[in-house]
Design a protein around this motif. Structure first.
Motif, PDB file in Angstrom:
ATOM      1  N   UNK A  11       0.810  -1.210   0.000  1.00  0.00           N
ATOM      2  CA  UNK A  11       0.000   0.000   0.000  1.00  0.00           C
ATOM      3  C   UNK A  11       0.850   1.271   0.000  1.00  0.00           C
ATOM      4  N   UNK A  12       2.132   1.149  -0.211  1.00  0.00           N
ATOM      5  CA  UNK A  12       3.025   2.302  -0.291  1.00  0.00           C
ATOM      6  C   UNK A  12       3.496   2.473  -1.734  1.00  0.00           C
ATOM      7  N   UNK A  13       3.362   3.685  -2.270  1.00  0.00           N
ATOM      8  CA  UNK A  13       3.804   3.989  -3.632  1.00  0.00           C
ATOM      9  C   UNK A  13       4.640   5.254  -3.613  1.00  0.00           C
ATOM     10  N   UNK A  14       5.569   5.354  -4.573  1.00  0.00           N
ATOM     11  CA  UNK A  14       6.462   6.517  -4.611  1.00  0.00           C
ATOM     12  C   UNK A  14       6.643   7.004  -6.034  1.00  0.00           C
ATOM     13  N   UNK A  15       6.878   8.301  -6.176  1.00  0.00           N
ATOM     14  CA  UNK A  15       7.149   8.923  -7.473  1.00  0.00           C
ATOM     15  C   UNK A  15       8.454   9.691  -7.402  1.00  0.00           C
ATOM     16  N   UNK A  16       9.294   9.509  -8.416  1.00  0.00           N
ATOM     17  CA  UNK A  16      10.561  10.222  -8.524  1.00  0.00           C
ATOM     18  C   UNK A  16      10.330  11.460  -9.378  1.00  0.00           C
ATOM     19  N   UNK A  24       3.638   7.899  -0.762  1.00  0.00           N
ATOM     20  CA  UNK A  24       2.279   7.961  -0.227  1.00  0.00           C
ATOM     21  C   UNK A  24       1.927   6.615   0.387  1.00  0.00           C
ATOM     22  N   UNK A  25       1.404   6.651   1.600  1.00  0.00           N
ATOM     23  CA  UNK A  25       0.910   5.462   2.284  1.00  0.00           C
ATOM     24  C   UNK A  25      -0.594   5.396   2.039  1.00  0.00           C
ATOM     25  N   UNK A  26      -1.028   4.469   1.181  1.00  0.00           N
ATOM     26  CA  UNK A  26      -2.441   4.395   0.820  1.00  0.00           C
ATOM     27  C   UNK A  26      -3.272   3.617   1.834  1.00  0.00           C
ATOM     28  N   UNK A  27      -2.720   3.301   2.959  1.00  0.00           N
ATOM     29  CA  UNK A  27      -3.514   2.758   4.064  1.00  0.00           C
ATOM     30  C   UNK A  27      -3.868   3.874   5.036  1.00  0.00           C
ATOM     31  N   UNK A  28      -2.873   4.630   5.448  1.00  0.00           N
ATOM     32  CA  UNK A  28      -3.108   5.704   6.418  1.00  0.00           C
ATOM     33  C   UNK A  28      -3.361   7.042   5.754  1.00  0.00           C
ATOM     34  N   UNK A  29      -2.921   7.203   4.493  1.00  0.00           N
ATOM     35  CA  UNK A  29      -3.119   8.461   3.800  1.00  0.00           C
ATOM     36  C   UNK A  29      -2.025   9.479   4.042  1.00  0.00           C
ATOM     37  N   UNK A  30      -0.960   9.122   4.752  1.00  0.00           N
ATOM     38  CA  UNK A  30       0.098  10.092   5.016  1.00  0.00           C
ATOM     39  C   UNK A  30       1.113  10.110   3.876  1.00  0.00           C
ATOM     40  N   UNK A  31       1.868  11.212   3.813  1.00  0.00           N
ATOM     41  CA  UNK A  31       2.785  11.475   2.705  1.00  0.00           C
ATOM     42  C   UNK A  31       4.146  11.859   3.267  1.00  0.00           C
ATOM     43  N   UNK A  32       5.207  11.401   2.594  1.00  0.00           N
ATOM     44  CA  UNK A  32       6.578  11.752   2.968  1.00  0.00           C
ATOM     45  C   UNK A  32       7.298  12.245   1.718  1.00  0.00           C
ATOM     46  N   UNK A  33       8.078  13.307   1.860  1.00  0.00           N
ATOM     47  CA  UNK A  33       8.872  13.824   0.746  1.00  0.00           C
ATOM     48  C   UNK A  33      10.347  13.731   1.106  1.00  0.00           C
ATOM     49  N   UNK A  34      11.119  13.056   0.254  1.00  0.00           N
ATOM     50  CA  UNK A  34      12.559  12.935   0.442  1.00  0.00           C
ATOM     51  C   UNK A  34      13.248  13.724  -0.654  1.00  0.00           C
ATOM     52  N   UNK A  35      14.272  14.467  -0.289  1.00  0.00           N
ATOM     53  CA  UNK A  35      14.949  15.360  -1.226  1.00  0.00           C
ATOM     54  C   UNK A  35      16.430  15.019  -1.296  1.00  0.00           C
ATOM     55  N   UNK A  36      16.996  15.137  -2.501  1.00  0.00           N
ATOM     56  CA  UNK A  36      18.426  14.988  -2.701  1.00  0.00           C
ATOM     57  C   UNK A  36      18.949  13.617  -2.316  1.00  0.00           C
ATOM     58  N   UNK A  37      19.970  13.548  -1.438  1.00  0.00           N
ATOM     59  CA  UNK A  37      20.558  12.256  -1.069  1.00  0.00           C
ATOM     60  C   UNK A  37      19.550  11.288  -0.456  1.00  0.00           C
ATOM     61  N   UNK A  72       5.900   5.730  10.522  1.00  0.00           N
ATOM     62  CA  UNK A  72       4.775   6.214   9.717  1.00  0.00           C
ATOM     63  C   UNK A  72       4.240   5.156   8.751  1.00  0.00           C
ATOM     64  N   UNK A  73       4.753   3.943   8.843  1.00  0.00           N
ATOM     65  CA  UNK A  73       4.207   2.845   8.048  1.00  0.00           C
ATOM     66  C   UNK A  73       4.708   2.751   6.622  1.00  0.00           C
ATOM     67  N   UNK A  74       5.758   3.483   6.268  1.00  0.00           N
ATOM     68  CA  UNK A  74       6.294   3.406   4.913  1.00  0.00           C
ATOM     69  C   UNK A  74       7.230   2.210   4.737  1.00  0.00           C
TER      70      UNK A  74
END
Length: 251
Positions: A11-16, A24-37, A72-74
Motif C-alpha cells: 500500500x506504499x507507492x512513490x514517485x521520482x 504515499x501510504x495508501x492505508x493511512x493516507x500520510x505522505x513523505x517527501x525525500x529530497x536529494x541524497x 509512519x508505516x512506509x
C-alpha cells in the motif's frame, strides 16, 4: 527495528520527481517527501531492502530515516531481502519561479438531470461516511477498498459525456455537503456513482511538483481526464483503480 532487512508494503507507492521523491501510504493516507541524497537512498534501498548496503548517506541519517519511515508505516522489517518497485518516474521537478499558474476558483457548474443529481448525492454521502467513521489512520484504506469493490461491478466503459455529467453532479452535491469536499471525495463519489449503473471509469491519485501537491481525478478508458484543467497532465498517477496494466489498459 531488530531485523536486518526492510521492505515497503504494497500500500506504499512513490514517485521520482527529480530532486524529490514523494511517498504515499495508501492505508493511512500520510505522505513523505525525500529530497536529494535521501531520495536517492530510497531508490537504492528499494533495489536491495538492505539498510546496511553502501549508500551516499551517513549512518546517523540512515538510522533517523529508517526510524521515521517505520513509525509512519512506509517501511516494515523483514527477515530476508524483499526489494520493492522503484519510484515511478514523473515529470522532473523544475522550479517555474511563478510562471506556472493554476486557475483559482471554479467555473459555474452546468445543470444536470435529477437522476444524476440523486445518484451523485447518495454516492458522495457514502464516500464521506467511509472517510469519517472508523480509525483515522485507516481512512484511505477504507476508501480504496470501497472503490475496488465497486469497480468490480462496473463492466461497461463510461463515455466521456456520461462521466462528465456525473462529475458536475457530484460537484454540485459537494456545495451542499457539510465539511470538506475536494478532489479526493469528488473523484471517489463519481467512481462510485458510475459503478452503481455498472459503468467504469479509472480513479487516479497522483502527485506533481512545483509545488509538491496531491490530486485525485477520474479518467475514461482511453486515459483522458474527465472535466479536469490542463494542469492535471502534470500529475504522475501513483494509484489507479482499476489498476493499469503494462499494456496501457485498465484491468
Amino acid at each position: 527495528m531488530n531485523r536486518r532487512y526492510v521492505t515497503a508494503p504494497d500500500h506504499v507507492s512513490a514517485a521520482d520527481l527529480g530532486p524529490a521523491t514523494v511517498i504515499v501510504n495508501y492505508r493511512a493516507g500520510n505522505v513523505e517527501t525525500l529530497i536529494g541524497p535521501a531520495a536517492r537512498w530510497w531508490a537504492e534501498l528499494s533495489a536491495t531492502g538492505d539498510p546496511d548496503a553502501p549508500t551516499g548517506l551517513d549512518t546517523a541519517s540512515i538510522r533517523t530515516l529508517l526510524g521515521r519511515l517505520h513509525a509512519d508505516g512506509f517501511l516494515v522489517p523483514t527477515r530476508r531481502p524483499r526489494p520493492w518497485p522503484a519510484p515511478v518516474a514523473g515529470p522532473p521537478w523544475v522550479p517555474s519561479w511563478g510562471t506556472h499558474e493554476l486557475a483559482a476558483g471554479r467555473a459555474e457548474l452546468p445543470r444536470v438531470p435529477l437522476g444524476a443529481a440523486v445518484r451523485a448525492g447518495l454516492a458522495l454521502a457514502a464516500v464521506l461516511g467511509v472517510l469519517t467513521f472508523g480509525r483515522t489512520r485507516a481512512r484511505m484504506a477504507r476508501l480504496t477498498r470501497l472503490l475496488t469493490w465497486a469497480t468490480r461491478w462496473a463492466t461497461r466503459p463510461a463515455t466521456a459525456e456520461h462521466a462528465r455529467q456525473l462529475v458536475h453532479a457530484v460537484r454540485r452535491a459537494g456545495l451542499l455537503a457539510p465539511g470538506r469536499v475536494a478532489c479526493l471525495e469528488e473523484s471517489a463519489a463519481v467512481t462510485l456513482a458510475l459503478a452503481a449503473s455498472r459503468h467504469r471509469v479509472t480513479w487516479c491519485h497522483g502527485v506533481a511538483a512545483d509545488p509538491i501537491r496531491l490530486h485525485a481525478w477520474v479518467e475514461t478508458d482511453n486515459r483522458q481526464p474527465v472535466a479536469e484543467p490542463p494542469s492535471t497532465a502534470r500529475f504522475t498517477a501513483l494509484r489507479t483503480i482499476p489498476e493499469h496494466n503494462h499494456g496501457g489498459e485498465s484491468n
